[in-house]
Design an enzyme around this catalytic site. Sequence first.
Site, short mmCIF file in Angstrom:
data_model
loop_
_atom_site.label_atom_id
_atom_site.label_comp_id
_atom_site.label_asym_id
_atom_site.label_seq_id
_atom_site.Cartn_x
_atom_site.Cartn_y
_atom_site.Cartn_z
N LYS A 22 0.85 -1.21 0.00
CA LYS A 22 0.00 0.00 0.00
C LYS A 22 0.88 1.25 0.00
O LYS A 22 0.67 2.17 -0.79
CB LYS A 22 -0.88 0.02 1.25
N ASN A 23 1.90 1.27 0.87
CA ASN A 23 2.69 2.48 1.05
C ASN A 23 3.73 2.69 -0.04
O ASN A 23 4.49 3.65 -0.01
CB ASN A 23 3.33 2.51 2.44
N CYS A 117 -5.41 12.31 12.43
CA CYS A 117 -6.16 11.05 12.39
C CYS A 117 -6.06 10.43 13.78
O CYS A 117 -5.47 11.00 14.69
CB CYS A 117 -5.60 10.14 11.31
N ARG A 122 -0.36 14.41 12.77
CA ARG A 122 0.12 14.17 11.41
C ARG A 122 0.35 15.46 10.60
O ARG A 122 -0.20 15.68 9.55
CB ARG A 122 -0.87 13.28 10.66
N ASP A 306 4.21 0.53 12.22
CA ASP A 306 3.02 -0.12 11.64
C ASP A 306 2.86 -1.56 12.10
O ASP A 306 1.86 -2.20 11.76
CB ASP A 306 3.08 -0.08 10.11
N ARG A 398 -8.71 -0.45 4.10
CA ARG A 398 -7.80 0.52 3.50
C ARG A 398 -6.44 -0.10 3.21
O ARG A 398 -5.73 0.33 2.32
CB ARG A 398 -7.60 1.72 4.45
C1 EPZ Z 1 4.04 6.93 6.42
O1 EPZ Z 1 3.23 7.94 6.97
C2 EPZ Z 1 3.13 5.71 6.24
N1 EPZ Z 1 2.06 6.04 5.29
C3 EPZ Z 1 2.55 5.31 7.59
O2 EPZ Z 1 1.77 4.15 7.38
C4 EPZ Z 1 3.70 4.98 8.54
O3 EPZ Z 1 3.19 4.66 9.81
C5 EPZ Z 1 4.63 6.19 8.65
O4 EPZ Z 1 5.09 6.57 7.32
C6 EPZ Z 1 5.86 5.90 9.51
O5 EPZ Z 1 6.56 4.82 8.98
C7 EPZ Z 1 2.34 6.05 3.97
O6 EPZ Z 1 3.45 5.81 3.55
C8 EPZ Z 1 1.19 6.38 3.06
P1 EPZ Z 1 5.93 10.26 8.65
P2 EPZ Z 1 3.79 9.47 7.04
O7 EPZ Z 1 5.82 11.54 7.88
O8 EPZ Z 1 4.70 9.71 5.91
C9 EPZ Z 1 5.98 13.61 11.97
C10 EPZ Z 1 -0.04 2.71 7.72
O9 EPZ Z 1 -0.57 2.20 8.71
N2 EPZ Z 1 5.91 14.57 10.84
O10 EPZ Z 1 7.11 9.37 8.40
O11 EPZ Z 1 2.61 10.34 7.21
C11 EPZ Z 1 4.71 12.78 12.10
O12 EPZ Z 1 3.74 13.46 12.88
C12 EPZ Z 1 0.37 4.16 7.75
O13 EPZ Z 1 0.20 2.11 6.64
C13 EPZ Z 1 5.98 15.94 11.10
O14 EPZ Z 1 6.09 16.35 12.26
O15 EPZ Z 1 4.62 9.41 8.38
C14 EPZ Z 1 5.21 11.53 12.79
O16 EPZ Z 1 5.28 11.76 14.18
C15 EPZ Z 1 0.09 4.81 9.09
N3 EPZ Z 1 5.92 16.80 10.06
C16 EPZ Z 1 6.64 11.36 12.23
O17 EPZ Z 1 6.99 12.64 11.66
C17 EPZ Z 1 5.79 16.38 8.76
O18 EPZ Z 1 5.75 17.24 7.84
C18 EPZ Z 1 6.76 10.31 11.14
O19 EPZ Z 1 5.75 10.60 10.20
C19 EPZ Z 1 5.71 15.00 8.50
C20 EPZ Z 1 5.78 14.11 9.56
#
Ligand code: EPZ
Length: 419
Positions: A22-23, A117, A122, A306, A398
């Site tokens: 998915k990702n 969410c 996020r 995850d 999803r």
């Molecule tokens: C990706 O989300 C994945 N989704 C998530 O999978 C996964 O849990 C996550 O990476 C961590 O591995 C997809 O790839 C579509 P991050 P993402 O940006 O990119 C903070 C699932 O269950 N952050 O790596 O949104 C954020 O709040 C989903 O398949 C900021 O502060 O995660 C978090 O604490 C859930 N500012 C941390 O970084 C930003 O601009 C990591 O988030 C972006 C992120």
Amino acid sequence: MEKLIIHGGKCLNGTVKISGAKNSVLPILASSLLSSDQIIIGNVPHLQDVTTTISLLTEMGAHSSIDEKMRVTIDSSSIRNFFAPYEMVKTMRASILVLGPLLAHYGEAKVSLPGGCAIGSRPVNLHLEGLKSMGAKINVEEGYIIAKAKKLKGTTINLSISSVTGTENLMMAATLAEGKTIINNAAKEPEVVDLANCLRLMGADISGDGTSSITINGVSNLSGCSYNVLPDRIETGTYLVAATITGGNVTLKNTKPETLKTIIRKLEDVGAEVETTEDTIKISSDKENLRSVDLETSPYPKFPTDMQAQFITLNSVSKGRSRVTESVFENRFMHVQELVRMGADIDVKGNKATIKGVKKLVGANVMATDLRASASLILAGLVADGKTIVDRIYHIDRGYECIEEKLTQLGAVIKRVPQ
Ligand code: EPZ
């Protein structure tokens, strides 16, 4: 809303085929906006998030088709608007991934700010700051990101957090920027590398993906390509836990063990026996002698957030006490209270959950709150005494393709019922 009804107590045995990630497929679908040629994507999982992304692209004017082998063709040469509405983005935060490609190829985008969410606020500040550093003009008005850029300029971007979609958005934007972009503290997830592999097939000049520093030299345009998506490592991990927790003997096909080294090591610490080939994993366990394991979630290649919920369920019925620390998201223990209602002994303080293994869980009516929490409740239902009814299973649809069919094929007693 549909529910899943599970009668626990069956050992899972047999073979299951893992679907595409998915990702990985979500950013790769978004990358179709970077080219005026068509891209053909294979090994696409049949998931709600994939349907949502294809709908978003067709709303913009792209044409899509799916062939009998589930290969998706996207032709975005006739894009007529650069708009990602709130109604779509609120159902799938990954819609933010169209922002970088739209800015890079068309110079403008209006994308709804993804809300928070269940698992956290996020924010997308790193995406926006990175694009601004490449010369984009970005305002946020009435919940929308309004972005414009005559021509993005390559620059060095130091991410304060190695955001996965942040890295992907900026990497896609940089492929058509003027000059060189270096993304430091980049995410190293296999899905980032999968996207880079697809972009290189389209003619992008990218190196360093999979390390914490990615270099992209902008090119004038990108062509189409045909690409098969990486197997889903989190779906794989979820079925590995399902086999372990039920004391079964399961072979997973069409997967990629090298992307699950940390998860496999943890399952061996629990007491599972694991054998791997390049694209299969065979796992078996004695469910009466599972050992609890401590873990802390971190960016790849450490333990993935995850898989945290699934391991909390596993620890709940394993011997001893364990501590699980969630260090990536601020609120990713929503599944705990539901598991406690099934008899689990879990105490949460801040970002740490302390689990004391119990002899058994008891089936109950439980409610899914997010994608991976849903998976953890289904795993609990597989081992609980009696019947478990999991509500709000749109969350699970999803990210897990045909989950009840795949589990039934392995011997589980599980069925989907309408409201
Ligand atoms: C990706 O989300 C994945 N989704 C998530 O999978 C996964 O849990 C996550 O990476 C961590 O591995 C997809 O790839 C579509 P991050 P993402 O940006 O990119 C903070 C699932 O269950 N952050 O790596 O949104 C954020 O709040 C989903 O398949 C900021 O502060 O995660 C978090 O604490 C859930 N500012 C941390 O970084 C930003 O601009 C990591 O988030 C972006 C992120």
